[in-house]
Design a protein around this motif. Structure first.
Motif, PDB file in Angstrom:
ATOM      1  N   PHE A  80      73.919  69.966  41.111  1.00 34.80           N
ATOM      2  CA  PHE A  80      73.149  69.049  39.832  1.00 34.80           C
ATOM      3  C   PHE A  80      72.993  67.716  40.356  1.00 34.80           C
ATOM      4  O   PHE A  80      73.946  66.911  40.756  1.00 34.80           O
ATOM      5  N   TYR A  81      71.919  67.101  40.166  1.00 33.01           N
ATOM      6  CA  TYR A  81      71.486  65.943  40.727  1.00 33.01           C
ATOM      7  C   TYR A  81      70.595  65.214  39.702  1.00 33.01           C
ATOM      8  O   TYR A  81      69.493  66.238  39.366  1.00 33.01           O
ATOM      9  N   TYR A  82      70.239  64.012  39.749  1.00 35.12           N
ATOM     10  CA  TYR A  82      68.898  63.485  38.987  1.00 35.12           C
ATOM     11  C   TYR A  82      67.917  63.854  39.689  1.00 35.12           C
ATOM     12  O   TYR A  82      67.683  63.931  41.055  1.00 35.12           O
ATOM     13  N   GLU A 141      68.822  65.011  30.335  1.00 31.35           N
ATOM     14  CA  GLU A 141      69.840  66.053  30.280  1.00 31.35           C
ATOM     15  C   GLU A 141      71.182  65.571  31.042  1.00 31.35           C
ATOM     16  O   GLU A 141      72.296  66.135  30.590  1.00 31.35           O
ATOM     17  N   TYR A 142      71.229  64.669  31.961  1.00 31.63           N
ATOM     18  CA  TYR A 142      72.466  63.865  32.153  1.00 31.63           C
ATOM     19  C   TYR A 142      73.264  63.407  31.216  1.00 31.63           C
ATOM     20  O   TYR A 142      74.419  63.599  30.987  1.00 31.63           O
ATOM     21  N   PHE A 143      72.620  62.685  30.128  1.00 31.81           N
ATOM     22  CA  PHE A 143      73.349  61.984  29.162  1.00 31.81           C
ATOM     23  C   PHE A 143      73.993  63.112  28.098  1.00 31.81           C
ATOM     24  O   PHE A 143      75.152  63.216  27.764  1.00 31.81           O
ATOM     25  N   LEU A 169      76.910  62.222  38.321  1.00 33.25           N
ATOM     26  CA  LEU A 169      76.377  63.000  39.235  1.00 33.25           C
ATOM     27  C   LEU A 169      76.440  62.673  40.916  1.00 33.25           C
ATOM     28  O   LEU A 169      76.541  61.342  41.156  1.00 33.25           O
ATOM     29  N   PRO A 170      76.472  63.387  41.631  1.00 33.68           N
ATOM     30  CA  PRO A 170      76.176  65.012  41.614  1.00 33.68           C
ATOM     31  C   PRO A 170      77.598  65.754  41.311  1.00 33.68           C
ATOM     32  O   PRO A 170      78.672  65.021  41.332  1.00 33.68           O
ATOM     33  N   ILE A 171      77.349  66.699  40.758  1.00 28.68           N
ATOM     34  CA  ILE A 171      78.263  67.977  40.622  1.00 28.68           C
ATOM     35  C   ILE A 171      77.986  69.112  41.171  1.00 28.68           C
ATOM     36  O   ILE A 171      76.889  69.147  41.534  1.00 28.68           O
ATOM     37  N   ASP A 229      74.603  47.074  38.796  1.00 30.31           N
ATOM     38  CA  ASP A 229      75.832  46.448  38.573  1.00 30.31           C
ATOM     39  C   ASP A 229      76.621  47.595  37.593  1.00 30.31           C
ATOM     40  O   ASP A 229      76.175  48.321  37.074  1.00 30.31           O
ATOM     41  N   ARG A 230      77.955  47.292  37.670  1.00 29.79           N
ATOM     42  CA  ARG A 230      78.834  48.482  36.830  1.00 29.79           C
ATOM     43  C   ARG A 230      79.453  47.440  35.845  1.00 29.79           C
ATOM     44  O   ARG A 230      80.051  46.515  36.186  1.00 29.79           O
ATOM     45  N   VAL A 231      79.083  48.008  34.396  1.00 27.69           N
ATOM     46  CA  VAL A 231      79.710  46.924  33.705  1.00 27.69           C
ATOM     47  C   VAL A 231      80.240  47.953  32.450  1.00 27.69           C
ATOM     48  O   VAL A 231      79.898  49.017  32.284  1.00 27.69           O
TER      49      VAL A 231
HETATM   50  N1  LIG Z   1      81.851  58.167  43.876  1.00 30.00           N
HETATM   51  C1  LIG Z   1      80.962  59.028  43.064  1.00 30.00           C
HETATM   52  C2  LIG Z   1      79.625  58.102  42.694  1.00 30.00           C
HETATM   53  C3  LIG Z   1      78.710  58.790  41.700  1.00 30.00           C
HETATM   54  C4  LIG Z   1      77.846  57.926  41.228  1.00 30.00           C
HETATM   55  O1  LIG Z   1      77.804  56.645  40.925  1.00 30.00           O
HETATM   56  N2  LIG Z   1      76.634  58.495  40.524  1.00 30.00           N
HETATM   57  C5  LIG Z   1      75.681  57.870  39.878  1.00 30.00           C
HETATM   58  C6  LIG Z   1      74.528  58.252  40.237  1.00 30.00           C
HETATM   59  S1  LIG Z   1      74.043  57.857  42.019  1.00 30.00           S
HETATM   60  C7  LIG Z   1      75.614  58.286  38.481  1.00 30.00           C
HETATM   61  O2  LIG Z   1      75.949  59.274  37.879  1.00 30.00           O
HETATM   62  N3  LIG Z   1      75.932  57.082  37.725  1.00 30.00           N
HETATM   63  C8  LIG Z   1      76.317  57.276  36.312  1.00 30.00           C
HETATM   64  C9  LIG Z   1      77.152  56.089  35.761  1.00 30.00           C
HETATM   65  O3  LIG Z   1      78.067  55.876  36.615  1.00 30.00           O
HETATM   66  O4  LIG Z   1      77.051  55.836  34.568  1.00 30.00           O
HETATM   67  C10 LIG Z   1      80.306  59.965  44.010  1.00 30.00           C
HETATM   68  O5  LIG Z   1      80.350  59.626  45.316  1.00 30.00           O
HETATM   69  O6  LIG Z   1      79.845  61.165  43.702  1.00 30.00           O
END
Ligand SMILES: N[C@@H](CCC(=O)N[C@@H](CS)C(=O)NCC(=O)O)C(=O)O
Length: 237
Positions: free
Chosen positions: A7-9, A39-41, A54-56, A111-113
């Motif tokens: 699964f991925y975007y 679908e991700y949400f 994702l991915p899973i 950014d990650r917040v």
């Molecule tokens: N360390 C993880 C990082 C996965 C990751 O950051 N996935 C992003 C898309 S590239 C995601 O799903 N982000 C949603 C979020 O973190 O809110 C990996 O390598 O799989």
């Protein structure tokens, strides 16, 4: 055993493409499931994603998260993970660097917040994206390319990064090279995460990026592999 489901975007190759390349190179059947953000949400909020990302990969009812873990599982199935423990660790080292590089690259965009008690990604302003991308291509990516070139030159008489046959580490480098190619569709396609609209974009990495002979030779070998060639013809970067 059922085919594993990846699964991925559905808007790009991103962190899932290395696992796809490994499955394809190794002729391992899998289901490639692209999903929308909606679908991700839904998956995230119903607790189906161990790290809410994702991915899973679903393997007979078990969910594996983290792109390196998924790719390593695929590499073992595909015979692309070395039996020798030292060589295996060398390939792990390179695939960990693959992830580091993608983390920095994605960090140019987001950014990650913490928002509402949840760690989420937040898009950066276009101007900041550009500054960070220029820095990434001028310094980070060139620096890593030189390191990969050196690794190939020290892997005795072989065009590969580790040992004398292709491993998942070579596909990881190939994935980076294709992602950062100035001609990749991801730079020109408005529906992708990577597209930066007017007036700041569209952005394209400079064609002047280092072209190193051994890295290029490796890329050529992989590109010419029939299964990979067929896949990339129908699914270009
Ligand atoms: N360390 C993880 C990082 C996965 C990751 O950051 N996935 C992003 C898309 S590239 C995601 O799903 N982000 C949603 C979020 O973190 O809110 C990996 O390598 O799989």
């Amino acid at each position: 055993m059922n085919n594993p489901i990846l699964f991925y975007y559905n808007d790009g190759k991103g962190r899932a493409e290395l696992s796809r390349l490994i499955f394809i190179y190794g002729d391992i059947s899998f289901e490639d499931k692209g999903i929308s953000f909606q679908e991700y949400f839904q998956m995230r909020d119903s607790g189906q994603l161990p790290f809410e990302q994702l991915p899973i990969l679903q393997v007979d009812g078990t969910t594996i998260s983290q792109s390196c873990a998924i790719a390593r599982y695929a590499a073992k199935k595909a015979g692309l993970y070395p039996n020798d423990n030292v060589q295996a660790a060398q390939t792990d080292m390179i695939v960990d660097a693959w992830r580091d590089i993608l983390d920095i690259f994605y960090g140019c965009y987001v950014d990650r917040v913490v928002d509402n008690g949840r760690l989420v990604m937040k898009m950066r302003e276009p101007k900041v994206k550009l500054e960070k991308l220029n820095e990434f291509f001028d310094t980070t990516w060139s620096m890593h390319l030189r390191r990969f070139e050196k690794m190939i030159s020290s892997s005795s008489n072989s065009p590969f990064l580790v040992g004398d046959s292709l491993t998942w580490a070579d596909l990881a480098l190939f994935d980076l090279l294709c992602t950062f190619d100035e001609n990749a569709n991801l730079w020109k396609t408005e529906s992708t995460f990577f597209y930066i609209p007017d007036p700041y974009g569209p952005y394209r990495p400079s064609a002047e990026i280092l072209k190193l002979p051994l890295v290029n030779e490796l890329s050529k070998i992989i590109k010419q592999t029939p299964s990979i060639k067929t896949w990339l013809t129908s699914h270009p970067y």
